[in-house]
Structures are given as structure tokens and as C-alpha cells.
Design a protein around this motif. Sequence first.
Motif, PDB file in Angstrom:
ATOM      1  N   ASP A 190       0.685  -1.355   0.064  1.00  0.00           N
ATOM      2  CA  ASP A 190      -0.274  -0.092   0.018  1.00  0.00           C
ATOM      3  C   ASP A 190       0.374   1.076   0.183  1.00  0.00           C
ATOM      4  OD1 ASP A 190      -2.056  -1.756   0.024  1.00  0.00           O
ATOM      5  OD2 ASP A 190      -2.891  -1.083   1.984  1.00  0.00           O
ATOM      6  N   CYS A 191       2.011   1.032   0.504  1.00  0.00           N
ATOM      7  CA  CYS A 191       2.709   2.360   0.586  1.00  0.00           C
ATOM      8  C   CYS A 191       4.014   2.484  -0.588  1.00  0.00           C
ATOM      9  CB  CYS A 191       3.146   2.764   2.305  1.00  0.00           C
ATOM     10  SG  CYS A 191       2.171   2.119   3.371  1.00  0.00           S
ATOM     11  N   ALA A 192       4.528   1.423  -1.115  1.00  0.00           N
ATOM     12  CA  ALA A 192       5.345   1.707  -1.847  1.00  0.00           C
ATOM     13  C   ALA A 192       5.977   2.718  -3.032  1.00  0.00           C
ATOM     14  CB  ALA A 192       5.583  -0.117  -3.015  1.00  0.00           C
ATOM     15  N   SER A 193       4.434   3.068  -3.268  1.00  0.00           N
ATOM     16  CA  SER A 193       4.766   4.246  -4.169  1.00  0.00           C
ATOM     17  C   SER A 193       4.642   6.026  -3.438  1.00  0.00           C
ATOM     18  CB  SER A 193       3.981   4.571  -5.381  1.00  0.00           C
ATOM     19  OG  SER A 193       2.433   4.671  -4.712  1.00  0.00           O
ATOM     20  N   TYR A 194       4.857   5.207  -2.396  1.00  0.00           N
ATOM     21  CA  TYR A 194       5.036   7.335  -1.926  1.00  0.00           C
ATOM     22  C   TYR A 194       6.112   7.664  -1.949  1.00  0.00           C
ATOM     23  CZ  TYR A 194       0.172   5.857   1.280  1.00  0.00           C
ATOM     24  OH  TYR A 194      -0.769   4.786   1.029  1.00  0.00           O
ATOM     25  N   HIS A 195       5.864   9.265  -1.703  1.00  0.00           N
ATOM     26  CA  HIS A 195       7.158   9.280  -1.882  1.00  0.00           C
ATOM     27  C   HIS A 195       6.895  10.451  -0.234  1.00  0.00           C
ATOM     28  CE1 HIS A 195      10.377  12.257  -3.409  1.00  0.00           C
ATOM     29  NE2 HIS A 195       9.644  13.268  -3.183  1.00  0.00           N
ATOM     30  N   PHE A 196       8.514  10.868   0.029  1.00  0.00           N
ATOM     31  CA  PHE A 196       8.649  11.652   0.686  1.00  0.00           C
ATOM     32  C   PHE A 196      10.398  12.321   0.687  1.00  0.00           C
ATOM     33  CE2 PHE A 196       7.075   7.924   2.653  1.00  0.00           C
ATOM     34  CZ  PHE A 196       6.449   7.811   3.140  1.00  0.00           C
ATOM     35  N   ASP A 197       9.946  13.978   0.880  1.00  0.00           N
ATOM     36  CA  ASP A 197      11.019  14.615   0.244  1.00  0.00           C
ATOM     37  C   ASP A 197      12.356  14.926   1.428  1.00  0.00           C
ATOM     38  OD1 ASP A 197      11.894  16.702  -0.570  1.00  0.00           O
ATOM     39  OD2 ASP A 197      11.173  18.504  -1.162  1.00  0.00           O
ATOM     40  N   LEU A 198      13.245  13.469   0.987  1.00  0.00           N
ATOM     41  CA  LEU A 198      14.062  13.772   1.634  1.00  0.00           C
ATOM     42  C   LEU A 198      15.393  14.915   1.584  1.00  0.00           C
ATOM     43  CD1 LEU A 198      14.059   9.799   2.662  1.00  0.00           C
ATOM     44  CD2 LEU A 198      13.282  11.110   3.757  1.00  0.00           C
ATOM     45  N   SER A 199      15.063  16.120   1.163  1.00  0.00           N
ATOM     46  CA  SER A 199      16.145  17.352   0.363  1.00  0.00           C
ATOM     47  C   SER A 199      15.487  18.231   1.576  1.00  0.00           C
ATOM     48  CB  SER A 199      15.324  17.156  -1.304  1.00  0.00           C
ATOM     49  OG  SER A 199      14.129  18.213  -1.155  1.00  0.00           O
ATOM     50  N   GLN A 200      14.615  17.876   2.421  1.00  0.00           N
ATOM     51  CA  GLN A 200      14.430  18.899   3.369  1.00  0.00           C
ATOM     52  C   GLN A 200      15.180  18.756   4.786  1.00  0.00           C
ATOM     53  OE1 GLN A 200      12.231  21.145   2.790  1.00  0.00           O
ATOM     54  NE2 GLN A 200      11.069  20.136   0.892  1.00  0.00           N
ATOM     55  N   GLU A 201      15.706  20.204   5.024  1.00  0.00           N
ATOM     56  CA  GLU A 201      16.969  19.576   6.037  1.00  0.00           C
ATOM     57  C   GLU A 201      16.466  19.486   7.289  1.00  0.00           C
ATOM     58  OE1 GLU A 201      19.843  22.733   5.716  1.00  0.00           O
ATOM     59  OE2 GLU A 201      20.385  21.881   3.380  1.00  0.00           O
TER      60      GLU A 201
END
Length: 481
Positions: A157-168
Motif C-alpha cells: 500500500d505504501c511502496a509508491s509513496y514519496h517522502f521529500d528527503l531533500s528537506q533539511e
Amino acid sequence: MGPMRDAANSDTEMLDFTRAELGTAGNPLKVAVVGSGPSGFYAAEALLQSRLTVEVDIIERLPVPYGLVRFGVAPDHAKLKSVTAVFQGIARDSRVRYFGNVTLGIDISIHQLTEMYHGVVVSTGASGDQRLNIEGEELEGVHAARDFVGWYNGHPDCASYHFDLSQEIVTVVGQGNVAIDVCRILSKSVDELRGTDIAEHALDALAGSRVREIHLVGRRGPVQAKFTSKELRELGTLEGWQPVIDPKDLELNAASLEELNNPNLANAKKNFEILKGFAEKPLDGRRPLYLDFLQTPVSLGGDHRLRAVTLERQRLEGDALNQVARATGERVVRPSGLLFRSVGYRGKEMPGVPFDDKRGVIRNKDGRVVDASGQRFPRLYTSGWIKRGPTGIIGTNRACSVDTVARLIEDLPMLEAARPGRNALTEYLGQRQQRVVSFADWLSIEQVELDRGRERKKVAEKLVSVSEMLAATDVAERAAA
Ligand code: NAP
């Protein structure tokens, strides 16, 4: 014969006056357990360990078993996952059958199951999460910790999620073990995680992470934090990160001092000592993981995506053990581009099953399902987080499921009406052309995951979509043919 005998079977019963007592070799107790996480497996185990002759069918929405052990336990906590060996032993017992890829409420209804089985135990866990209910919660960059956990653990259910890890700067709200897991995965280096069964997509994304500051925010104080001390201590061993605490947060009010000295709260005392140790260490140049107590987010700001979190200082009010956080009016705005709310999981309502919306659990009395007026729902039982709420460790579910099964066994006189059990389920799913995944199928999926893991020098490389999982079982079947 008990009061819950149903008319549907009275004909069969009248004819079948030679039928043996329920739970004996001539008339096995047929139980369906819905959900193959810890509470489902422990319910099956309790039935197997009873003095009765039983047939237990475990029904699981996904092709793959183990629920929260596979999708909740952090990949760097492999030891906690060793309990799957116990579950495998249960599934391989000749009295047990695993029906994977079958969803309650879609492929089969609760009504059908209670017609097919003497008893049905719903052990589906807590598949939702609590919200903060504050302004800005819909902004991009605001996520449920649960989704992040599902993502790095390869939940389909979560494999296509995106988390913006460019945030500091990252904020994690809530001070329980899930919040700690999120902080640890964000702060461990890719080299530290590489050998685990973390999903490859997560490892790739974490490799490009620019996170350099994490705030783990709790509305109450250090004595009330829910972390277990083992997990808290681990934060002090991170290679590139240092836990940082404002020493002022360790100044306790009288009620918190009382709690600290309560012999029943040994974990709180241990936590406090660990936190004092963190606070005493001078900053050493590693990236800071702030443990911020007595603060809570009151609004989240940004245009379409999160830019800042407004936090309000809290003070504790009430007697020892019952202290609640109260707003002081003192606010601070902190930049933050990514926020995970980790303020508890929550059960989801299932069609046809009485639900207590306030608590997010199936309505029940000691595991026996009841409606809003307290009337029993015949043959229906529940165990685990969907019965009592999302608290406790994996083993807590064992006692919980044992207790539910004990209630079911107490009710045997009311469950006597003949039930077709496994044959009826198999026939029904066959008619629907449902692609049922057996435990042997799961073992072939697992083998693919272990093989893929070996190639990448990982414990395992999980398949992260249902179609890939089903394809793996097809390949195994063709090879065996
Ligand atoms: P949890 O332990 O219940 O922690 C929830 C946290 O959220 C608490 O700090 C709580 O603070 C806070 N909170 C709740 N509502 C809030 C609100 N509206 N605003 C701000 N804060 C709020 O839940 P969890 O971390 O999700 O863990 C669930 C269970 O799984 C726990 O039993 C946990 O120990 C277990 N678990 C264990 C492990 C492990 O053994 N390694 C790993 C993960 C999870 P208050 O106390 O003030 O309500």
C-alpha cells in the motif's frame, strides 16, 4: 444447546443426533482467524494448544503473512522479527490452513464467515492512524509515521509513496517507539541499513537524504514519554547524530517527581537517567536529534507544501499519573519541511462488524463482539490491537489472544450448530476464482525474497507489490509442475 443456535442448521442437527461433542475428533471446532499478524497467529496457537480437536483457517488480505512483524518492526531490529519462526511452526501445523490474498469485506463477508465456522476471531490490527487535527495538516510534506514505516518496510500500500528527503529540518510529533523508529531510520547511514531487509526504494531515497536536524516533539514531559528505555538508549549510539535535550526540560514538577519514584514506573526512571546522560554530553559536532518536551504543534504553515511548524509550549496539570498537557500561550515558529505525526495508530471499521469509533476498536467485551447496546454478536470474537487498541509489544498480543480464545472455548455450548468450515470456504473462493495464496505459496515468495536479498548482500529483498508476489507463486508452481 445454547440460546444462539441458529435456525439455518436446525434441520441438519435434528437428523444428526449421533454427532459427537464439539471439539472432539468426530466434530472438530472450526475457527476462522482473520489477520495473520501476531494477534492472529497467537489466536491460532491458543486454539492448537487447547485440549480440543480444532481446524483453524487463517485468512489474510495480502498474499504474505505476519502483519506488523513484517511491515511494522524496523528493518534494523531483526531480532524482533525472529518470532516469525514461531508463526511458521503454527502455520505448518496440519490443523491449520493459510488463505492469503483474501480480503474480509470484499472477497467474503463477516456474515458468510460466521455461517461457515463455529467461531470467527477478527485480529486485523490497527490499520489507520490518529491525526493531529490542526491547520495545515493537508500540506505536502506532512505524513503519517505509519506511511513512512510501511514505505521503508515495503508494504504494497505504501511502496509508491514519496517522502521529500531533500528537506533539511524534520519534525516528528509524538514520543512513542514508532517515533523513535522513524528518527532512527532517518538518521542511520545507508551503510548501516544496507544489509537489512529495508525496501530498496527506501534505501535509494535515504541515500540522497539531506536531513540534518530532527526534532522529536512531545506534548508532555520526559517522565511521561512513552518510549521504552532500550529504544531510547539506542538513540545515543547513532554514528552521525547526537541526541540533544534542553536541561530545563529535565526540571520536574512535584507530580512528575512522584511518578519518577513510583516503583511501577521503572521504565520512566530508566528513561530519565538516559535523558540526563544525553543532556550532560557536550555537543560534539554530530547532527542534532532534539528531544523537545512540553511542546505541541498548533498549526503548520506553507503555501502548498510545509515550510514551518508553530509550536506551543505546554505545562503539566493534574495529579501524578493523570497529568495532562495544557497550553501556556507561548509560541514559537520553527522552519521544517517534513513532518511525521506519530501520535498513535487506530483500527479501521469493517463492514458488518460493530465498531467503537471513539476508541477505534471493534466493540467487544473481553474479546466477545457486542453491538452498541451490549448484545452479543453470535460467533464473533476479536483479539489484538483491533480489540484493545494499539498498545504493548508483540508479546502483549499473545496474552490478549489467549484470553479471547478462552472466552470462545467457554462459549462452546452456544457454538454447537453444524458448520462446514474449510470446505465451504475453499469451494466459495474457488467459485469466485479467487487466487488464494497458500502457506506453501508464501514460502516460495519468501524464497524469492531471500534469493534477491543474497544477490544484494541483504537479509532479504521484499517483493513490494501484490502482482509481483502472485507472479512469484506462479513461477514456483510452474517449476513444480
Ligand atoms: P504510543 O506509544 O502510544 O505513543 C504515542 C505518542 O503520541 C505519545 O507520546 C502521546 O503522548 C502522543 N500523542 C498522542 N496524541 C497526541 C496529540 N494529539 N498531540 C501530541 N502528541 C500526541 O504509540 P506508538 O509510538 O504509535 O506505538 C504503538 C505501540 O507499538 C506501543 O505500545 C509501542 O511501544 C509499540 N512499538 C514497539 C516497538 C519496539 O518494541 N521496538 C516499536 C514500535 C512500536 P501522550 O502520552 O501525551 O498521549
